[in-house]
Design a protein around this motif. Sequence first.
Motif, PDB file in Angstrom:
ATOM      1  N   ILE A 299     -65.921  -4.066  13.469  1.00  0.00           N
ATOM      2  CA  ILE A 299     -64.498  -4.387  13.506  1.00  0.00           C
ATOM      3  C   ILE A 299     -63.757  -3.281  12.753  1.00  0.00           C
ATOM      4  N   ARG A 300     -62.648  -2.834  13.369  1.00  0.00           N
ATOM      5  CA  ARG A 300     -61.872  -1.731  12.780  1.00  0.00           C
ATOM      6  C   ARG A 300     -60.450  -2.199  12.533  1.00  0.00           C
ATOM      7  N   PHE A 301     -59.954  -1.942  11.325  1.00  0.00           N
ATOM      8  CA  PHE A 301     -58.558  -2.246  10.982  1.00  0.00           C
ATOM      9  C   PHE A 301     -57.847  -0.904  10.819  1.00  0.00           C
ATOM     10  N   GLY A 302     -56.762  -0.701  11.571  1.00  0.00           N
ATOM     11  CA  GLY A 302     -56.108   0.616  11.499  1.00  0.00           C
ATOM     12  C   GLY A 302     -54.613   0.510  11.629  1.00  0.00           C
ATOM     13  N   GLY A 303     -53.948   1.561  11.211  1.00  0.00           N
ATOM     14  CA  GLY A 303     -52.502   1.590  11.384  1.00  0.00           C
ATOM     15  C   GLY A 303     -51.821   2.598  10.495  1.00  0.00           C
ATOM     16  N   THR A 304     -50.547   2.419  10.347  1.00  0.00           N
ATOM     17  CA  THR A 304     -49.546   3.237   9.663  1.00  0.00           C
ATOM     18  C   THR A 304     -49.291   4.555  10.381  1.00  0.00           C
ATOM     19  N   MET A 305     -48.044   4.936  10.353  1.00  0.00           N
ATOM     20  CA  MET A 305     -47.606   6.210  10.931  1.00  0.00           C
ATOM     21  C   MET A 305     -46.884   6.930   9.812  1.00  0.00           C
ATOM     22  N   GLU A 306     -47.555   7.929   9.279  1.00  0.00           N
ATOM     23  CA  GLU A 306     -47.027   8.645   8.121  1.00  0.00           C
ATOM     24  C   GLU A 306     -46.759  10.083   8.551  1.00  0.00           C
TER      25      GLU A 306
END
Length: 409
Positions: A299-306
């Motif tokens: 399971i992969r948790f990802g995100g944010t746009m920096e």
Amino acid sequence: MKIIIIGGGIIGLSSALYLQAAGHNITIVDRTDMLNGCSYGNAGYICPSHFVPLAAPGIVWQGLKWMLNSKSPFYVKPSLNSALVKWGLQFYKSATQSHVEKSAVPLRDIALLSKQLYEEWTKIPGLEFSYDPTGMLELFQQEASAHHAEHTIKAAKELGIEARLIDKATLQQMEPDTEINALGAVYFPGDAQLYPNQLMTSLIAYLKSKGVQFEGNREVTGFTKNGVITSKGNLEADHIVVAAGVWSGELAKLLHLNIPMVGGRGYSVTYEDAPWKVRRSVILSEARVAISPMNGNKIRFGGTMEITPVNTPPRMERVQGILESVKRYFPAYDIPLPTPDKVWHGYRPCSADGLPHIGTLKNYPNVTVATGHSMLGISLGAATGKLVSEIITGDQLSMDITPFKVDRF
Ligand SMILES: Cc1cc2nc3c(=O)[nH]c(=O)nc-3n(C[C@H](O)[C@H](O)[C@H](O)COP(=O)(O)OP(=O)(O)OC[C@H]3O[C@@H](n4cnc5c(N)ncnc54)[C@H](O)[C@@H]3O)c2cc1C
């Protein structure tokens, strides 16, 4: 034809796949060992549901508000860097309703083409990437988001993309492993998912077996009349493909082409055999977080746009922001903040209008560019490779690529 591809990310490898099959002699040059770039730790979504480009109304003001919060989904590092300022102005100009409306059909078409091609890839012996066509759920917690979901579903239906509003009870039936704190969701049954790390390593092995040459740890620093200048000497070719992700803008400059581009840094953490489960890809709408079940036991948790220069140190508070968002939607999921060495980050190649740049240069007809896929490089990767091959080989194009013109800025 002898063809050099600059960049061994998904766009370069997919281009190599189709160009090699068309009978060309391919060399991929990459400045790294190609084992951990942006095409690896991403969420792996193949998502025709994403027909709205990053440059859309509202994102600029939302982004400014989010900038005050170090754990927020979107962040622009304040800077007087002229490339960033130019990109920002162009992005601001592009983020209009009319741009969203004009982009929907081309984004849909390239995504649907790509999905069809990935389905063909599942039949190529030796290519493994855990393709999973179970669709995607976009969870929402706020009334405003529920209202927005109705608009999204209407727009999707007008484009012929299946989308269903799911109430809380149905959502809980679809995802029964834990209690979910959401008002409901939009379900896109036509979306799919793959395991990007496996796709990339499998593609490299497959291409090697077909005779594609790899020149790793070799940086392209310039162009000659018939080839490239690299950190390990010049290489000659009949045609060059620039598929260098976020670095393509700098290479394009050397060819007198303006491709405004910045890195949209995102983070992910991946667990094996973890107690936290979802049965299909999930997006947490308000938090802009992606949860991807992958390859059976991951399971992969990802995100944010920096939006940040590529050499700034990773910020762990953004990873904490991702994991705290997960807990807001999945109250039982207490995921501890991992140590920095367990966190992956990558730089999305963000074009100034959220659309890719695909095409041959007018002034350099032996150079084709394929870049700027922003949040959609995996989703649009298979189709982009095919289009690159069609452009170079002179075959009929699978779709109209006018909206992706390389010299539109
Ligand atoms: C957190 C996160 C989640 C994401 N989730 C998704 C998703 O679910 N679905 C989706 O479609 N997309 C997703 N993306 C976006 C996707 O990962 C990118 O759009 C895609 O990987 C870009 O591929 P690329 O081949 O253009 O660039 P890259 O993968 O960056 O490859 C470019 C390559 O070019 C090489 N290179 C650069 N300059 C030179 C040079 N001068 N000489 C030689 N080599 C050079 C680099 O070393 C690199 O290997 C996500 C991104 C992030 C960060």
